[in-house]
Design an enzyme around this catalytic site. Sequence first.
Site, PDB file in Angstrom:
ATOM      1  N   ASP A   1       5.604  12.474 -68.435  1.00 30.75           N
ATOM      2  CA  ASP A   1       7.058  12.693 -68.560  1.00 30.75           C
ATOM      3  C   ASP A   1       7.423  13.652 -69.703  1.00 30.75           C
ATOM      4  O   ASP A   1       8.239  13.318 -70.571  1.00 30.75           O
ATOM      5  CB  ASP A   1       7.770  11.354 -68.827  1.00 30.75           C
ATOM      6  CG  ASP A   1       7.423  10.276 -67.812  1.00 30.75           C
ATOM      7  OD1 ASP A   1       7.234  10.607 -66.636  1.00 30.75           O
ATOM      8  OD2 ASP A   1       7.358   9.093 -68.200  1.00 30.75           O
TER       9      ASP A   1
ATOM     10  N   GLU B   1      14.731  10.462 -59.507  1.00 31.80           N
ATOM     11  CA  GLU B   1      14.764  10.048 -60.914  1.00 31.80           C
ATOM     12  C   GLU B   1      14.550  11.252 -61.798  1.00 31.80           C
ATOM     13  O   GLU B   1      14.626  12.393 -61.340  1.00 31.80           O
ATOM     14  CB  GLU B   1      13.730   8.942 -61.168  1.00 31.80           C
ATOM     15  CG  GLU B   1      12.323   9.278 -60.748  1.00 31.80           C
ATOM     16  CD  GLU B   1      11.336   8.148 -60.991  1.00 31.80           C
ATOM     17  OE1 GLU B   1      11.719   7.057 -61.428  1.00 31.80           O
ATOM     18  OE2 GLU B   1      10.131   8.380 -60.736  1.00 31.80           O
TER      19      GLU B   1
HETATM   20  O1  FUB Z   1       6.727   7.078 -66.870  1.00 34.10           O
HETATM   21  C1  FUB Z   1       7.397   6.019 -66.255  1.00 34.10           C
HETATM   22  C2  FUB Z   1       8.275   6.515 -65.166  1.00 34.10           C
HETATM   23  O2  FUB Z   1       7.488   7.164 -64.172  1.00 34.10           O
HETATM   24  C3  FUB Z   1       9.246   7.579 -65.593  1.00 34.10           C
HETATM   25  O3  FUB Z   1      10.331   7.077 -66.289  1.00 34.10           O
HETATM   26  C4  FUB Z   1       9.534   8.206 -64.287  1.00 34.10           C
HETATM   27  O4  FUB Z   1      10.220   9.414 -64.377  1.00 34.10           O
HETATM   28  C5  FUB Z   1       8.142   8.332 -63.724  1.00 34.10           C
HETATM   29  O5  FUB Z   1       7.459   9.432 -64.242  1.00 34.10           O
END
Ligand code: FUB
Length: 308
Positions: free
Chosen positions: A32, A203
């Site tokens: 991320d 997301e």
């Molecule tokens: O890293 C945990 C979660 O997985 C993140 O918040 C999302 O964007 C995905 O990458």
Amino acid sequence: SKIIFFTLCAVWLYSFALQAQNPLILDQYTADPTARVFNDKLYVYPSHDILCTEDKGRVGWFCMEDYHVFSSHNLTAWKDHGEILNQTEVAWADPSGYSMWAPDCVERDGKYYFYFPTKPKDEKGFKIGVAISDSPEGPFVPLEEPIAGVNGIDPNVFIDADGQAYLYWSGGNIFVAKLKPNMTELASEPQIIANLPQEGLKEGPFVFERNGSYYLTYPHVENKTERLEYAMGPTPEGPFTVTGVIMDESPTGCWTNHQSIVNFKDQWYLFYHHNDLSPDFDKNRSIRADSLSFNADGTIVKVQPTLR
Ligand code: FUB
């Protein structure tokens, strides 16, 4: 013949250096990545994946207890500035949460605001916290409470040229709200960003501006794994129009991807992650970067991930 020999050696070393760039960090798992330029240096604020065990988090799932920040002058040599925040320092966070997910960091008036999602102590779901520092390298001091009115993950902050800051996050849909000048409270009601794909998970919003167009980028699962997509709009709040794909689904099945886009020394880069160092377990990821370019009409040329 000496000249030919040395030229061949130089080409070999150069190509090795380029190949060796991805993944960017080799001594720990990172995911991320939010890349930012502060003081002419490139900083990356990633999540920090570790392995859950029976007494730590949920085995087989994401496990994150802290954040490190990394910096580089050339995107090849990276300095780890160490831990900048741990879940145990966040008064409102569940100490057994291990859910310090995708963060962001922005600068305003000489202060650095680090935004992070995690599980709160006595409630279900995720909240978003802010930690503040005088340096991009921390240490960051978290506020006592999460941002009121926000439930969700993957915070992203965009400060427009007129000084107005916007907070984006995901929680089923992608939301936006204005931030007050203190950068820690909402100044408007959260709105769902309209016209994004209705089906599948969306997301990881990341917004940037180029030549008067606002790009809302986001991972979207349409099939099996996350594809990086984007929508364009005339203002930071839209209306946005789904425009295209930045990076196709992972060729080897890493379920998540998560992006940021930054201009560093007059070149645009896409930061994202894959699971290069953990091919059999895709919750232990590694951050990567590749150059990104635009077509004449402002659309993004799809990025092909460089492989090791
Ligand atoms: O890293 C945990 C979660 O997985 C993140 O918040 C999302 O964007 C995905 O990458």
